[in-house]
Design an enzyme around this catalytic site. Structure first.
Site, PDB file in Angstrom:
ATOM      1  N   LYS A  17     -35.444 -25.215   1.019  1.00 58.77           N
ATOM      2  CA  LYS A  17     -36.069 -25.714   2.535  1.00 58.77           C
ATOM      3  C   LYS A  17     -37.412 -26.246   2.329  1.00 58.77           C
ATOM      4  O   LYS A  17     -38.053 -27.171   3.041  1.00 58.77           O
ATOM      5  CB  LYS A  17     -35.904 -24.375   3.321  1.00 58.77           C
ATOM      6  CG  LYS A  17     -34.573 -23.622   3.289  1.00 58.77           C
ATOM      7  CD  LYS A  17     -34.596 -22.561   4.327  1.00 58.77           C
ATOM      8  CE  LYS A  17     -35.717 -21.279   3.702  1.00 58.77           C
ATOM      9  NZ  LYS A  17     -35.165 -20.777   2.551  1.00 58.77           N
ATOM     10  N   ARG A  92     -36.216 -16.231  11.616  1.00 58.81           N
ATOM     11  CA  ARG A  92     -35.444 -15.548  10.836  1.00 58.81           C
ATOM     12  C   ARG A  92     -34.374 -14.195  11.331  1.00 58.81           C
ATOM     13  O   ARG A  92     -33.653 -13.700  10.562  1.00 58.81           O
ATOM     14  CB  ARG A  92     -36.325 -14.907   9.574  1.00 58.81           C
ATOM     15  CG  ARG A  92     -36.197 -15.425   8.248  1.00 58.81           C
ATOM     16  CD  ARG A  92     -37.102 -14.788   7.583  1.00 58.81           C
ATOM     17  NE  ARG A  92     -36.897 -14.921   5.864  1.00 58.81           N
ATOM     18  CZ  ARG A  92     -37.536 -15.776   5.296  1.00 58.81           C
ATOM     19  NH1 ARG A  92     -38.410 -16.867   5.733  1.00 58.81           N
ATOM     20  NH2 ARG A  92     -37.191 -15.775   3.951  1.00 58.81           N
ATOM     21  N   ARG A 131     -38.145 -21.127 -10.674  1.00 56.36           N
ATOM     22  CA  ARG A 131     -39.231 -21.938 -10.028  1.00 56.36           C
ATOM     23  C   ARG A 131     -40.453 -21.619 -10.447  1.00 56.36           C
ATOM     24  O   ARG A 131     -41.047 -20.564 -10.727  1.00 56.36           O
ATOM     25  CB  ARG A 131     -38.916 -21.589  -8.273  1.00 56.36           C
ATOM     26  CG  ARG A 131     -40.069 -21.563  -7.293  1.00 56.36           C
ATOM     27  CD  ARG A 131     -39.656 -21.718  -6.016  1.00 56.36           C
ATOM     28  NE  ARG A 131     -39.513 -20.311  -5.700  1.00 56.36           N
ATOM     29  CZ  ARG A 131     -39.250 -20.010  -4.316  1.00 56.36           C
ATOM     30  NH1 ARG A 131     -38.959 -20.863  -3.582  1.00 56.36           N
ATOM     31  NH2 ARG A 131     -38.763 -18.534  -4.143  1.00 56.36           N
ATOM     32  N   ARG A 164     -43.320 -16.650  -8.229  1.00 57.13           N
ATOM     33  CA  ARG A 164     -43.507 -15.764  -7.216  1.00 57.13           C
ATOM     34  C   ARG A 164     -42.915 -14.385  -7.494  1.00 57.13           C
ATOM     35  O   ARG A 164     -41.936 -14.209  -8.047  1.00 57.13           O
ATOM     36  CB  ARG A 164     -42.786 -16.410  -6.164  1.00 57.13           C
ATOM     37  CG  ARG A 164     -43.524 -17.236  -4.942  1.00 57.13           C
ATOM     38  CD  ARG A 164     -42.918 -18.062  -3.907  1.00 57.13           C
ATOM     39  NE  ARG A 164     -41.943 -17.165  -3.220  1.00 57.13           N
ATOM     40  CZ  ARG A 164     -41.315 -17.658  -2.236  1.00 57.13           C
ATOM     41  NH1 ARG A 164     -41.280 -18.961  -1.921  1.00 57.13           N
ATOM     42  NH2 ARG A 164     -40.712 -16.818  -1.392  1.00 57.13           N
ATOM     43  N   ARG A 175     -33.287  -9.992  -1.046  1.00 60.70           N
ATOM     44  CA  ARG A 175     -33.714 -11.077  -0.061  1.00 60.70           C
ATOM     45  C   ARG A 175     -32.497 -11.753   0.327  1.00 60.70           C
ATOM     46  O   ARG A 175     -32.373 -12.232   1.582  1.00 60.70           O
ATOM     47  CB  ARG A 175     -34.721 -12.275  -0.862  1.00 60.70           C
ATOM     48  CG  ARG A 175     -36.038 -11.797  -0.948  1.00 60.70           C
ATOM     49  CD  ARG A 175     -36.770 -12.492  -2.004  1.00 60.70           C
ATOM     50  NE  ARG A 175     -36.991 -13.999  -1.543  1.00 60.70           N
ATOM     51  CZ  ARG A 175     -37.349 -15.160  -2.434  1.00 60.70           C
ATOM     52  NH1 ARG A 175     -37.451 -14.708  -3.761  1.00 60.70           N
ATOM     53  NH2 ARG A 175     -37.236 -16.217  -2.029  1.00 60.70           N
TER      54      ARG A 175
HETATM   55  P1  AP5 Z   1     -37.502 -24.333  -2.640  1.00 60.45           P
HETATM   56  O1  AP5 Z   1     -37.625 -25.377  -1.847  1.00 60.45           O
HETATM   57  O2  AP5 Z   1     -38.684 -23.203  -3.041  1.00 60.45           O
HETATM   58  O3  AP5 Z   1     -36.459 -23.240  -2.031  1.00 60.45           O
HETATM   59  P2  AP5 Z   1     -36.711 -22.281  -0.553  1.00 60.45           P
HETATM   60  O4  AP5 Z   1     -35.564 -22.454   0.523  1.00 60.45           O
HETATM   61  O5  AP5 Z   1     -37.930 -22.731   0.280  1.00 60.45           O
HETATM   62  O6  AP5 Z   1     -36.640 -21.048  -0.768  1.00 60.45           O
HETATM   63  P3  AP5 Z   1     -37.706 -19.824  -0.576  1.00 60.45           P
HETATM   64  O7  AP5 Z   1     -37.662 -18.720  -1.797  1.00 60.45           O
HETATM   65  O8  AP5 Z   1     -39.006 -20.080  -0.303  1.00 60.45           O
HETATM   66  O9  AP5 Z   1     -37.207 -19.186   0.669  1.00 60.45           O
HETATM   67  P4  AP5 Z   1     -37.376 -17.910   1.186  1.00 60.45           P
HETATM   68  O10 AP5 Z   1     -36.792 -18.257   2.593  1.00 60.45           O
HETATM   69  O11 AP5 Z   1     -36.932 -16.423   0.730  1.00 60.45           O
HETATM   70  O12 AP5 Z   1     -38.966 -17.479   1.077  1.00 60.45           O
HETATM   71  P5  AP5 Z   1     -40.251 -17.555   2.296  1.00 60.45           P
HETATM   72  O13 AP5 Z   1     -41.361 -18.226   1.451  1.00 60.45           O
HETATM   73  O14 AP5 Z   1     -39.811 -18.144   3.672  1.00 60.45           O
HETATM   74  O15 AP5 Z   1     -36.679 -24.450  -3.948  1.00 60.45           O
HETATM   75  C1  AP5 Z   1     -36.306 -23.354  -4.741  1.00 60.45           C
HETATM   76  C2  AP5 Z   1     -36.209 -23.877  -6.165  1.00 60.45           C
HETATM   77  O16 AP5 Z   1     -35.134 -24.893  -6.251  1.00 60.45           O
HETATM   78  C3  AP5 Z   1     -37.583 -24.678  -6.599  1.00 60.45           C
HETATM   79  O17 AP5 Z   1     -37.804 -24.469  -8.203  1.00 60.45           O
HETATM   80  C4  AP5 Z   1     -36.977 -25.992  -6.327  1.00 60.45           C
HETATM   81  O18 AP5 Z   1     -37.748 -27.017  -7.286  1.00 60.45           O
HETATM   82  C5  AP5 Z   1     -35.565 -26.075  -6.692  1.00 60.45           C
HETATM   83  N1  AP5 Z   1     -34.808 -27.006  -5.800  1.00 60.45           N
HETATM   84  C6  AP5 Z   1     -35.033 -27.243  -4.566  1.00 60.45           C
HETATM   85  N2  AP5 Z   1     -34.151 -28.231  -4.002  1.00 60.45           N
HETATM   86  C7  AP5 Z   1     -33.528 -28.569  -5.090  1.00 60.45           C
HETATM   87  C8  AP5 Z   1     -32.219 -29.299  -5.404  1.00 60.45           C
HETATM   88  N3  AP5 Z   1     -31.835 -30.042  -4.368  1.00 60.45           N
HETATM   89  N4  AP5 Z   1     -31.769 -29.500  -6.698  1.00 60.45           N
HETATM   90  C9  AP5 Z   1     -32.057 -28.814  -7.442  1.00 60.45           C
HETATM   91  N5  AP5 Z   1     -33.359 -27.878  -7.577  1.00 60.45           N
HETATM   92  C10 AP5 Z   1     -33.892 -27.689  -6.340  1.00 60.45           C
HETATM   93  O19 AP5 Z   1     -40.407 -16.092   2.480  1.00 60.45           O
HETATM   94  C11 AP5 Z   1     -40.778 -15.022   1.706  1.00 60.45           C
HETATM   95  C12 AP5 Z   1     -40.631 -13.841   2.473  1.00 60.45           C
HETATM   96  O20 AP5 Z   1     -41.821 -13.667   3.196  1.00 60.45           O
HETATM   97  C13 AP5 Z   1     -39.842 -13.180   2.835  1.00 60.45           C
HETATM   98  O21 AP5 Z   1     -38.889 -12.498   2.070  1.00 60.45           O
HETATM   99  C14 AP5 Z   1     -40.266 -12.204   4.095  1.00 60.45           C
HETATM  100  O22 AP5 Z   1     -40.596 -11.018   3.587  1.00 60.45           O
HETATM  101  C15 AP5 Z   1     -41.401 -13.029   4.461  1.00 60.45           C
HETATM  102  N6  AP5 Z   1     -41.110 -13.835   5.767  1.00 60.45           N
HETATM  103  C16 AP5 Z   1     -41.206 -15.298   5.620  1.00 60.45           C
HETATM  104  N7  AP5 Z   1     -41.059 -15.507   6.998  1.00 60.45           N
HETATM  105  C17 AP5 Z   1     -40.508 -14.820   7.694  1.00 60.45           C
HETATM  106  C18 AP5 Z   1     -40.077 -14.458   8.935  1.00 60.45           C
HETATM  107  N8  AP5 Z   1     -40.015 -15.530   9.851  1.00 60.45           N
HETATM  108  N9  AP5 Z   1     -39.811 -13.262   9.608  1.00 60.45           N
HETATM  109  C19 AP5 Z   1     -40.068 -12.122   8.709  1.00 60.45           C
HETATM  110  N10 AP5 Z   1     -40.414 -12.090   7.263  1.00 60.45           N
HETATM  111  C20 AP5 Z   1     -40.675 -13.293   6.879  1.00 60.45           C
END
Ligand code: AP5
Length: 221
Positions: A17, A92, A131, A164, A175
């Site tokens: 994402k 979420r 990552r 991270r 997660r």
């Molecule tokens: P990447 O693009 O980083 O993936 P992502 O889907 O963004 O994954 P995240 O881990 O950031 O999502 P998340 O939702 O768990 O974390 P968030 O920060 O929102 O890609 C991942 C890897 O794959 C990278 O190395 C990339 O290079 C590679 N890649 C990407 N696309 C590829 C492809 N097509 N082919 C090959 N490789 C690829 O949330 C973190 C924490 O914050 C949560 O756990 C929660 O505690 C809190 N939080 C955040 N938002 C909320 C909310 N709305 N409500 C409550 N808590 C929240």
């Protein structure tokens, strides 16, 4: 071309994402709104919000809805959000989605366009374990698929690459569980509203980007 809408990227941790949201937001000149990045920034700065979010994020849980909503509302009031934005990792939970519907209406936006990133769980674990994120510009790399030219250094701005804390395998498990229990029901919520599109996110970064552009082009016709 301006986006003029809320684009929501929905999908499990590691689905890509953030990678895609950065590209689309850059091309469309709209903000990329990652609630995860906002919380990580608050943790780094040691603010009250950061102190509250840190232990929750470290165990792979979700920050309470009222905290998330306050932060999002404040961000959407900024002038750079006037011609649309890309949400990454928000909403979420069903209550977050319901409150977002009301906010979008109040701000004069139509229904959001929601993209569900579909990908196998084996691939998610592999992607998260490889990552690296730039400490300056937030550029995302991956040991397996998209390594930096010099290990540990960002190709774009020379920033140090960091892993991270919540990408440790034991936290990833929780997660993924939080996603299944609290976030996945949003797929049905948005399908019922007839605003849901799906991308096959197990494909390459360029191919997922192409799928997204096709969806946007269709939506804008
Ligand atoms: P990447 O693009 O980083 O993936 P992502 O889907 O963004 O994954 P995240 O881990 O950031 O999502 P998340 O939702 O768990 O974390 P968030 O920060 O929102 O890609 C991942 C890897 O794959 C990278 O190395 C990339 O290079 C590679 N890649 C990407 N696309 C590829 C492809 N097509 N082919 C090959 N490789 C690829 O949330 C973190 C924490 O914050 C949560 O756990 C929660 O505690 C809190 N939080 C955040 N938002 C909320 C909310 N709305 N409500 C409550 N808590 C929240």
């Amino acid at each position: 071309m301006a986006l003029n809408r809320a684009l929501i990227f929905l999908g499990p941790p590691g689905a890509g994402k953030g990678t895609q949201a950065k590209r689309i937001a850059h091309h469309r000149k709209v903000p990329h709104l990652s609630t995860g990045d906002m919380f990580r920034d608050a943790v780094t700065r040691g603010t009250g919000l950061g102190k509250l979010a840190k232990p929750i994020m470290e165990r792979g849980g979700l920050v309470p809805d009222e905290i998330v909503m306050g932060m999002v509302e404040e961000r959407l009031a900024q002038p750079d959000c006037a011609s649309g934005f890309v949400f990454d990792g928000f909403p979420r939970t069903i209550p977050q989605a319901e409150q977002l519907d009301a906010i979008l209406k109040r701000l004069g936006f139509g229904k959001p366009l929601v993209i569900d990133f579909e990908v196998s769980s084996d691939m998610l674990v592999r992607r998260l374990s490889g990552r690296w994120t730039c400490s300056i510009g937030g550029e995302i790399y991956n040991d397996f698929e998209h390594p930096p030219k010099v290990p540990g250094i960002c190709d774009k701005d020379g920033g140090k690459l960091l892993q991270r804390a919540d990408d440790r395998p034991e936290v990833v498990k929780d997660r993924l569980l939080a996603y299944e229990r609290q976030t996945k029901p949003l797929v049905e919520y948005y399908r019922r509203q007839e605003v849901l599109e799906v991308v096959q996110a197990g494909a390459s970064v360029d191919d997922v980007h192409r799928q997204l552009n096709e969806i946007l082009a269709r939506a804008e016709r």
